[in-house]
Design a protein around this motif. Structure first.
Motif, PDB file in Angstrom:
ATOM      1  N   VAL A 367       0.823  -1.213   0.000  1.00 38.77           N
ATOM      2  CA  VAL A 367       0.000   0.000   0.000  1.00 38.77           C
ATOM      3  C   VAL A 367       0.857   1.264   0.000  1.00 38.77           C
ATOM      4  O   VAL A 367       0.578   2.224  -0.727  1.00 38.77           O
ATOM      5  CB  VAL A 367      -0.939   0.007   1.227  1.00 38.77           C
ATOM      6  N   PHE A 368       1.948   1.263   0.785  1.00 39.91           N
ATOM      7  CA  PHE A 368       2.703   2.502   1.021  1.00 39.91           C
ATOM      8  C   PHE A 368       4.039   2.575   0.283  1.00 39.91           C
ATOM      9  O   PHE A 368       4.763   3.566   0.421  1.00 39.91           O
ATOM     10  CB  PHE A 368       2.950   2.678   2.524  1.00 39.91           C
ATOM     11  N   ARG A 369       4.371   1.585  -0.540  1.00 35.94           N
ATOM     12  CA  ARG A 369       5.682   1.574  -1.187  1.00 35.94           C
ATOM     13  C   ARG A 369       5.869   2.719  -2.175  1.00 35.94           C
ATOM     14  O   ARG A 369       6.995   3.134  -2.458  1.00 35.94           O
ATOM     15  CB  ARG A 369       5.882   0.248  -1.912  1.00 35.94           C
ATOM     16  N   GLY A 370       4.786   3.251  -2.718  1.00 35.82           N
ATOM     17  CA  GLY A 370       4.907   4.337  -3.689  1.00 35.82           C
ATOM     18  C   GLY A 370       5.545   5.591  -3.143  1.00 35.82           C
ATOM     19  O   GLY A 370       6.044   6.427  -3.902  1.00 35.82           O
ATOM     20  N   ALA A 371       5.579   5.710  -1.798  1.00 35.02           N
ATOM     21  CA  ALA A 371       6.158   6.911  -1.193  1.00 35.02           C
ATOM     22  C   ALA A 371       7.654   7.023  -1.456  1.00 35.02           C
ATOM     23  O   ALA A 371       8.224   8.108  -1.368  1.00 35.02           O
ATOM     24  CB  ALA A 371       5.900   6.917   0.310  1.00 35.02           C
ATOM     25  N   GLU A 372       8.313   5.906  -1.784  1.00 36.20           N
ATOM     26  CA  GLU A 372       9.750   5.942  -2.034  1.00 36.20           C
ATOM     27  C   GLU A 372      10.091   6.307  -3.470  1.00 36.20           C
ATOM     28  O   GLU A 372      11.255   6.585  -3.772  1.00 36.20           O
ATOM     29  CB  GLU A 372      10.371   4.589  -1.682  1.00 36.20           C
TER      30      GLU A 372
END
Length: 441
Positions: A367-372
């Motif tokens: 869910v949150f990997r796009g932040a990198e």
């Protein structure tokens, strides 16, 4: 099954083909192995007990003190800073060769490092109120948020080291190993002051010890470290130095933080951790060539390393949240068997515990990997950039010290600290939008 394996091999081959020839695959492997070892260590040492309906936590290091010797193997966070220095050396040189300002490099590295943290805050700030609303006691909510935010210490230290990187690189170019020697002497001096009872000064060693590891990464990038044939002497020397400090100078055994009044070599970092870093670096250099050959020979292995490495900060930031979720859904519900901590049954259940934590972590990462995957931030001068780092790390430090949730606060959450984090993130360009950047940076 055969079709699935073929698809996985094809995907691995595509990742391998897209990898630039000049990419240092061993550095990626070390970074991934270090973080995964830390995750495993955190999950393994968690001891959770429910008495009279109340959930309490402690550490295996407290329940079974003999396990503190295992931290000599499991404490590998310095290696993350070593490979960080190696990568940052190349990145900073390339950035300067292109004629771009150094502050832009600091802002870009900070953006990639800190942006995943904002999602952690965005989830946990409202979540603590939800947990209270559904009936969890205030001590449980306080402890849950404290555990979930443990990884933030890394962001504080590493962001400061990024800010100082242009200076430390300048020192490296002029003094080389001399910087490491001086830093070691400073660490020993801070240790002496701390052991003499001088308060607060130990905090300085967080930057000195991990900054020293970062300097070793510079030396590695310049090929100024021992060759594989001689590197094992670093390992032998490091281990002997650590043993001498523990048995001869009364340094503690544990290389990670231990709850309670017990001392450790990590809170604050000490000279023993420097010795351990030397031992681990020597071992890395000794196995480097074989590992590189393995990574180039096996497309599947490299694909796994590259895939995990692309989300490594997200994995690290969320792994303790996964532990909190598993603890809540197993212990508070009574589903987890009541066993004696560190007893045979407890150890037998550890693989199940790790698998459950992994199962909860995977969807969080997806869910949150796009932040990198971010683009460059807006430009900013040296004063704005430095102010952004000070505000962000200062706010995170206050959250770590006082907790995200505290019953005695009027609004329960540290509003001023959160405001500092958001202000610093804005000054650094972390909160802004930008085209995605998937390159090594």
């Amino acid at each position: 099954m055969i079709a699935r394996r073929a698809a996985l091999r094809e995907a691995a081959a595509r990742i391998d083909a897209r990898t630039p020839a000049e990419r240092d695959r061993f550095t990626d492997l070390v970074r991934v192995a270090a973080i995964l070892t830390v995750l495993l260590g955190h999950w393994l040492v968690a001891v959770i007990v429910v008495e009279d309906g109340r959930l309490t936590t402690t550490q295996l290091l407290v329940v079974a003190p003999w396990t503190r010797w295992a931290t000599w193997v499991m404490q590998v966070m310095p290696l993350f800073f070593v490979v960080g220095g190696r990568v940052n050396a190349w990145s900073l040189q390339r950035h300067r060769a292109e004629g771009r300002p150094t502050t832009m490099w600091v802002r870009r590295r900070s953006r990639r490092l800190l942006r995943p943290m904002l999602w952690l805050l965005a989830v946990w700030v409202p979540l603590v109120f939800v947990l209270r609303w559904i009936g969890l006691s205030e001590p449980v909510v306080e402890r849950a948020s404290e555990v979930a935010f443990m990884p933030l210490w890394f962001l504080v230290v590493y962001t400061v080291i990024i800010l100082l990187a242009p200076v430390t690189w300048w020192l490296h170019r002029r003094a080389g190993w001399g910087v490491a020697v001086v830093a070691t002497l400073l660490v020993a001096s801070v240790d002496a002051l701390t052991r003499a009872g001088v308060p607060v000064v130990g905090v300085v060693n967080h930057v000195l010890v991990f900054g020293l590891a970062h300097q070793v990464g510079y030396l590695w990038a310049d090929d100024r470290v021992p060759a594989a044939r001689r590197s094992m002497w670093m390992t032998v020397g490091g281990v002997l130095a650590a043993l001498l400090l523990v048995h001869g100078v009364d340094y503690p055994v544990s290389m990670v933080g231990v709850e309670g009044p017990t001392r450790s070599n990590a809170v604050p970092p000490s000279l023993a951790l420097v010795a351990l870093t030397a031992a681990q670096v020597g071992l890395l250099l000794a196995v480097r060539r074989r590992c590189e050959a393995w990574l180039h020979a096996s497309e599947v292995v490299w694909a796994a390393v590259a895939t995990i490495g692309a989300t490594i900060i997200t994995i690290f930031l969320w792994h303790m949240s996964a532990l909190v979720a598993v603890a809540s859904l197993t212990h508070l519900t009574g589903w987890w068997p009541r066993v004696v901590a560190a007893g045979p049954e407890w150890w037998a259940l550890r693989p199940v515990w790790v698998l459950l934590c992994t199962a909860f972590l995977v969807p969080l990462v997806l869910v949150f990997r796009g932040a990198e995957r971010v683009g460059p931030p807006a430009p900013g001068g040296p004063l704005v950039t430095a102010s952004g780092v000070v505000a962000t790390t200062g706010g995170l430090y206050l959250i770590l010290e006082g907790g995200l949730y505290a019953a005695e606060r009027a609004l329960r959450v540290p509003v001023a600290a959160l405001a500092l984090v958001l202000l610093g993130s804005a000054l650094l360009g972390v909160t802004g939008s930008g085209a995605r950047d998937t390159g090594p940076g």
